[in-house]
Design an enzyme around this catalytic site. Structure first.
Site, PDB file in Angstrom:
ATOM      1  N   GLN C 126     -12.117  -6.926 -11.472  1.00  0.00           N
ATOM      2  CA  GLN C 126     -11.723  -7.290 -10.108  1.00  0.00           C
ATOM      3  C   GLN C 126     -12.523  -6.501  -9.075  1.00  0.00           C
ATOM      4  OE1 GLN C 126      -7.937  -5.750  -8.925  1.00  0.00           O
ATOM      5  NE2 GLN C 126      -7.463  -7.448  -7.554  1.00  0.00           N
ATOM      6  N   GLY C 127     -13.046  -7.173  -8.083  1.00  0.00           N
ATOM      7  CA  GLY C 127     -13.769  -6.483  -7.016  1.00  0.00           C
ATOM      8  C   GLY C 127     -13.109  -6.713  -5.664  1.00  0.00           C
ATOM      9  N   SER C 129     -11.020  -3.757  -3.736  1.00  0.00           N
ATOM     10  CA  SER C 129     -11.062  -2.539  -2.909  1.00  0.00           C
ATOM     11  C   SER C 129     -12.480  -2.071  -2.644  1.00  0.00           C
ATOM     12  CB  SER C 129     -10.332  -1.395  -3.620  1.00  0.00           C
ATOM     13  OG  SER C 129      -8.968  -1.656  -3.687  1.00  0.00           O
ATOM     14  N   GLU C 245       1.861 -11.244  -9.378  1.00  0.00           N
ATOM     15  CA  GLU C 245       2.062 -10.058 -10.210  1.00  0.00           C
ATOM     16  C   GLU C 245       3.535  -9.726 -10.393  1.00  0.00           C
ATOM     17  OE1 GLU C 245       0.063  -8.533 -12.221  1.00  0.00           O
ATOM     18  OE2 GLU C 245      -0.863  -6.905 -11.084  1.00  0.00           O
ATOM     19  N   SER C 384       0.090   0.382  -2.567  1.00  0.00           N
ATOM     20  CA  SER C 384       0.830   1.637  -2.729  1.00  0.00           C
ATOM     21  C   SER C 384       2.304   1.434  -2.409  1.00  0.00           C
ATOM     22  CB  SER C 384       0.254   2.695  -1.786  1.00  0.00           C
ATOM     23  OG  SER C 384       0.606   2.377  -0.448  1.00  0.00           O
ATOM     24  N   ASN C 385       3.113   2.384  -2.828  1.00  0.00           N
ATOM     25  CA  ASN C 385       4.546   2.282  -2.529  1.00  0.00           C
ATOM     26  C   ASN C 385       4.804   2.267  -1.024  1.00  0.00           C
ATOM     27  OD1 ASN C 385       4.968   2.188  -5.233  1.00  0.00           O
ATOM     28  ND2 ASN C 385       6.260   4.025  -5.358  1.00  0.00           N
ATOM     29  N   GLU C 386       3.933   2.903  -0.264  1.00  0.00           N
ATOM     30  CA  GLU C 386       4.094   2.855   1.194  1.00  0.00           C
ATOM     31  C   GLU C 386       3.846   1.432   1.706  1.00  0.00           C
ATOM     32  OE1 GLU C 386       2.224   5.246  -0.400  1.00  0.00           O
ATOM     33  OE2 GLU C 386       3.829   6.724  -0.243  1.00  0.00           O
TER      34      GLU C 386
END
Lengths: 399, 364, 399, 364
Positions: C126-127, C129, C245, C384-386
């Site tokens: 996967q590209g 980020s 997901e 992220s969790n944030e």
């Protein structure tokens, strides 16, 4: 690096101890160590005893009646008072208003009000927060309009602690609604509580106690001489006032007392036939909070020593307020937990004067849940922990 | 797998909801507390008429043969509405003991089902903490008559009960039915933090009727306590749901610094963490409801203890956080949040507290 | 309300179990239960075995090779795989790219790529980020400029998991730098990894392992036929991909395995002469995380059942990711704690194939700290969790 | 009360800082790790030349008669710079044992002071967790010669030590000096997570020199471990300070969504909580430094355990939070944060972990 008191500090502590041993009335000590919401009379009486000794306004400039104690000495005094069960002198007059009057009040106001603060004969309360202005204090709406040599005050204050006993109130009021920033239209004014148009209504908190109040102002006519400093400069004085709360903000003395109390309680309570204090789970929780308090005690002293040297302790006082409130709340929480089922009966009559009936569970049990509930306030009032974090973040991170 | 209430359960909850919305507002609750009243006969009868007391009981006894999920449905609603009537102690815990010991079930169960008789069951004792089986109350028999001496503490509903059940040592844990007005029985009645009623029962040679076998009641006591504990997790779930609603509403509407306080990321994310906790609490309370009557005692205990421990710990933090996010208003008695917080504290402490159930779970 | 599996679900579970018992190679199981970073060959081999059974792309539409399993059945399959030690099929091709191609790819792309995904012969990475675009994915800068029937790609991707083994990469690239919003100038494109100008450089993570990579693009000439869907619509496809997901996001199966492993470890370790698992403090920590996992298991199943009914589970999948990562991280933390001093020796050679030397401490000890460190990623990668809290807050509070 | 380092201590730290800044950058650390090297003789000698090894030792032995606050000053700096040299095990723990047992102090202390001899001390054993006094290593005497058999685990610095000290049971806890090259001694050497070196020491009838009294070393072992533990809290303080600096810097400079990520309130407030923790850690590490040599064992233990427990727990959360706030970059090996996190883990685990010291504190 040296964590012990110096010889001079030890001598000072001993002097405080002798004084407390000799002068603290038993009824006041019992009320403050035991069941008591202290009565207004007790606060005033103790204030008077301190004033006689010259210790009622220790942190003021010496020429106005201060003792000349260093911050560390004051902290020693504060901790000993807690340990002996002496009530804390109420901060509204001594720690809040007094320094503002000294710094910004004219001679007339100083002469008129400082003596009553020093000897405790005037009971002062604070009129800052409003229903719509909690954390965002500068948005306050209570208005004061100048008419001749009076201001006409209209609006409402809230969370006025012990306002039900007060002779006087110091208030932030809006004197300019067109100021470019809300902070710029605020003035600092004093009022006798018996002026026509002032009404105090109790707020009962969730623990069932009456400490705070709403104060309503309906066309209250306040003599203009009671304006402190300049009109529209009240925000500056308020900020000055709030910064004066630094010493003692961590509540170390009180938390140490609570820790001892918690250990006594846990030694008296049982789990599986053994004292609760021997239970591994409880012991671990106790050790965690005790260690936290130990560290906080040193953090607090580090700050005091820096203050003593004239260094700006920076964000440390906000840090002390945050962690100090967390530690205190945790101690009260563990007391409730330790009390088990006997934390549950609600016995507010215990707290009324002269009550002498049979109580359910021990006194510590009986007051554990109300105190736990009441103590939730300490991370809210006087600048919530969220506000404190914002202050630190601004200072350190710049955001 | 299926995580819904049945149609019947939903209808029961709806009728309970409608009925309470009319007759039992937060203001009613407040004025009741102000008058130091925990039990209002009309409210009690109203619950009985809705069938919630009959619901968990067997059909033969005039009940609806409900299971513990039915109890969960009812208790969530009672928690949500701060109902102070001693439903759990009478219709859940005591009714089960009466049924399981069968000594007096034919007479009493139908009366419990109609609400005609209200029973409170006391197990815990001063100095024995959350151990329902540790008893210093002694039962002695002479001439076919049992006499009881000892003290039971913080017995919910005992202040208004028509009959009392107490555990006592008669060569092992045993259960007795006691008349609160009999000689040698005295009650120290009081309200709990949240306005529900309770009493300490002081027995000084009081006469009691043995329920079931002398010395053989340990399993029944544990099962009764577990049903009570499961019911209280549902009650707390209701209280947490309402606290969550109040807090979300406050975050949306209270403005400071010119914007709703919920738009401050710190508060928004803390609210999110509470919502995650709430889902977890709902899940584990469901498990306790389903398993509270499981015949395999270990499965039952494991599920109930998991739920009581999780819900207890979560509700404590939940209450603290909801107050903190409200600020000052959350500290006041006239705002409903405080009442929910106090109800959660009571629920956390009765029928084994968080620490007790965490230990029991770990030891199973 | 009924928490047990239905008869049909039980039968399905038994079928999965028989399959796993029969077909899962011992070496793969040992590597995934034990020391192993699984080798690329093992992933591919196991993928092939699943494909033979018709189970490699279970959640795809049946006409493209899916099994028609319900979400609950898939969750049962997933949990059994964990329990038996079968590796998770890598998500990049099966869960991420496949559904996008099926939904938005043209027939040519489907024919060309779906078979290699189904049988596992193509390894995809996967590209998404980039160094400057982590949580703020839409700010990505890798550019693709159309020239005739090719795109010229320049830029850099990062955190490309297992890219060192990949035959193909799917990328988000910027095709319009003038779009009114950054989201509107992004396209979704596929590239063979052996194109000139593509360079893969390893990123070693703090646990010493090589899972992720940087991928550099220097004037890479990509045939335009590899564009998925329409130019500048890539953000839509990416959002679709990220939503896929949901099932398995809580990592229940993995955490259950970790819990069993933790209990085995704590039974083997000693404290004060007794098994650590009998220590009150440790038992309590274990009980807390076990109860949390129990609740999460039910929360997860509740979500699956709702999805099965076609209801939008709303913010629950973000909740599951948050709490699922917290539980998993806590389990790894306790494993490290339980391992005591033997958590400390760094023995990366253990993880290399064919290593057969004497290790320090048990295998569980030896891998405990690296795994603890590695697992910090699960609250960061994949949103992220944030970011997850932000998603929930937006949906629920509207902020 | 006074919470500052003395002028001498400040100068020592400054010269250490200057010296390390030149000779030991993060890149040096990285390449050392890549080469699997924990101990670099030039680095060791450089430390010796700066006087930090002589510092804690008595003047009579060529030392500077330093106290544990001096050790704190040095160790904070070593933690801050990720120095892998076995300073604590040799100059703090072993040196104290050599001094306290006095058997070989005349010969060895001056050599420790100059760095000429490096010593590692092993107490812990497989299966005995963090109990430094529980020993399955047996010492037997025959003809005035002591022979040792057993295994010591994860002895920091043992991989490069010139001499070993091990505890063994000779009718009670006893200490022996062992030559690592002697017959019957084998070492399994390795690097720890953070690149520092250690070894398991396997003794099979190895000859040892008794230090002090046979069976009478319990107090010395405990005091030695406490000095080590106090030193490691200072080391962790240094690692936390650097992690904090890195994280603050990242929050200020990393932008996402068009603004520095530190301007997101959630991250800002979490950083604040870490800063509060850091102040607490500093305070309690100071207490441990001051009290680590207190002659009253209970005072010493209480202070050291408070510090080791607090610093251990705080540093664990601290590391987790710093990584989380960094996001991906915090997971990479080439960024310094990971190295600090690993150093904190090692420091938390050696000389009694958080759980051990929390228990000890609670039991005192």
């Amino acid at each position: 690096m040296e964590l012990q008191l110096t010889t001079e500090q030890t001598a000072f502590r001993d002097e405080v101890r002798s004084f407390l041993k000799e002068k603290l009335p038993d009824d006041i000590r019992d009320a403050s160590k035991g069941a008591g919401h202290l009565t207004a009379e007790m606060f005033t009486r103790w204030h008077g005893i301190l004033a006689e000794k010259g210790w009622s306004v220790p942190l003021w400039p010496e020429k106005h009646g201060g003792t000349g104690w260093s911050p560390v000495e004051y902290a020693i005094f504060d901790e000993e008072c807690h340990s002996f069960g002496a009530p804390k002198v109420l901060p509204f007059s001594v720690s809040m208003l007094g320094p503002v009057l000294i710094a910004f009040g004219n001679d007339h106001l100083k002469e008129k009000f400082l003596p009553g603060i020093i000897d405790g004969s005037d009971w002062w309360c604070q009129g800052f927060s409003e229903p719509g202005s909690g954390s965002d204090l500068a948005s306050l709406k209570t208005s004061a309009v100048r008419e001749g040599d009076h201001y006409i005050v209209n609006g409402q204050k809230t969370w006025t602690t012990l306002g039900q006993h007060a002779d006087w109130i110091f208030c932030l009021v809006r004197t300019d609604t067109n100021a470019p920033k809300p902070q710029m239209g605020i003035s600092f004014i004093l009022m006798p509580m018996d002026l026509p148009g002032i009404e105090v209504r109790p707020i009962i908190t969730l623990d069932g106690s009456h400490e705070v109040n709403e104060v309503f102002f309906d066309n209250v006519k306040v003599p203009a001489e009671y304006l402190v400093g300049e009109e529209n400069k009240g925000w500056t004085y308020a900020k000055f006032l709030l910064q004066n709360e630094r010493i003692g903000i961590a509540g170390i003395g009180g938390s140490k007392e609570q820790l001892y109390g918690l250990k006594r309680l846990a030694a008296a309570e049982k789990k599986n036939g053994k004292p609760l204090i021997e239970d591994q789970n409880f012991k671990t929780k106790l050790a965690e909070v005790e260690i936290e308090l130990r560290a906080l005690d040193i953090t607090n002293k580090r700050m005091l020593v820096e203050t003593e040297r004239g260094m700006d302790p920076g964000p440390v006082s906000s840090m002390l307020k945050i962690r100090g409130s967390e530690v205190a709340q945790r101690l009260y929480e563990l007391k409730m937990e330790a009390s088990g089922l006997y934390a549950l009966p609600f016995q507010p009559e215990l707290e009324t004067e002269g009550w002498n009936d049979e109580m359910i569970g021990s006194l510590e049990n009986a007051i554990s849940a109300p105190r736990y509930l009441n103590t939730r306030k300490i991370s809210i009032f006087g600048g919530s922990n969220e506000i404190q974090r914002g202050i630190i973040s601004k200072m350190v991170l710049g955001f | 797998m299926n995580f819904d209430f049945s149609e019947e359960q939903k209808m029961l909850v709806q009728s309970l909801e409608r009925s309470l919305a009319k007759s039992y507002t937060f203001e009613d609750y407040r004025s009741q507390i102000a008058d130091k009243v925990s039990h209002v006969p009309e409210n009690w009868n109203q619950l009985a008429e809705l069938g919630v007391m009959a619901m968990p009981l067997p059909e033969a006894a005039g009940g609806f043969d409900g299971n513990n999920v039915d109890v969960m449905a009812v208790c969530t609603e009672l928690g949500r509405r701060l109902v102070t009537e001693p439903y759990v102690s009478s219709a859940v815990v005591s009714a089960y003991i009466v049924e399981a010991t069968s000594t007096v079930s034919e007479e009493l169960l139908p009366q419990i089902a109609t609400g005609e008789v209200q029973i409170a069951a006391g197990f815990y004792e001063p100095g024995e903490r959350h151990d329902a089986l540790a008893s210093n109350t002694k039962a002695t028999e002479a001439g076919g008559i049992w006499k009881l001496s000892g003290r039971k503490c913080v017995v919910m509903g005992a202040d208004s009960a028509d009959k009392l059940i107490v555990s006592a040592d008669a060569g092992g844990p045993s259960l007795f039915l006691v008349d609160p007005k009999a000689n040698g029985v005295s009650l120290r009645s009081y309200q709990l933090l949240d306005g529900r009623g309770a009493a300490d029962i002081i027995l000084e040679g009081a006469e009691g009727t043995l329920l079931g076998e002398a010395g053989g009641a340990a399993d029944i006591i544990e099962a009764a306590v577990d049903r009570g504990a499961a019911a209280l997790t549902a009650d707390t779930l209701g209280a947490m749901q309402e606290s969550s609603t109040l807090t979300q509403e406050y975050l949306r509407t209270r403005t400071q610094f010119g914007r709703p306080i919920g738009s401050f990321q710190v508060l928004a994310h803390r609210m999110v963490d509470l919502l995650v906790e709430l889902e977890q609490v709902k899940s584990i309370a469901m498990e306790a409801a389903v398993e509270a009557r499981n015949e395999d005692a270990e499965t039952r205990k494991k599920s109930v203890s998991a739920a009581k421990a999780k819900v207890g710990a979560a509700s404590r933090t939940f209450g603290q956080e909801c107050i903190q996010m409200h600020g000052g208003i959350g500290m006041t008695d006239e705002y409903a949040l405080g009442a929910y917080v106090k109800r959660m504290i009571v629920n956390e402490t009765v029928y084994g507290d968080t620490d007790y159930h965490l230990n029991r779970f770990a030891d199973l």
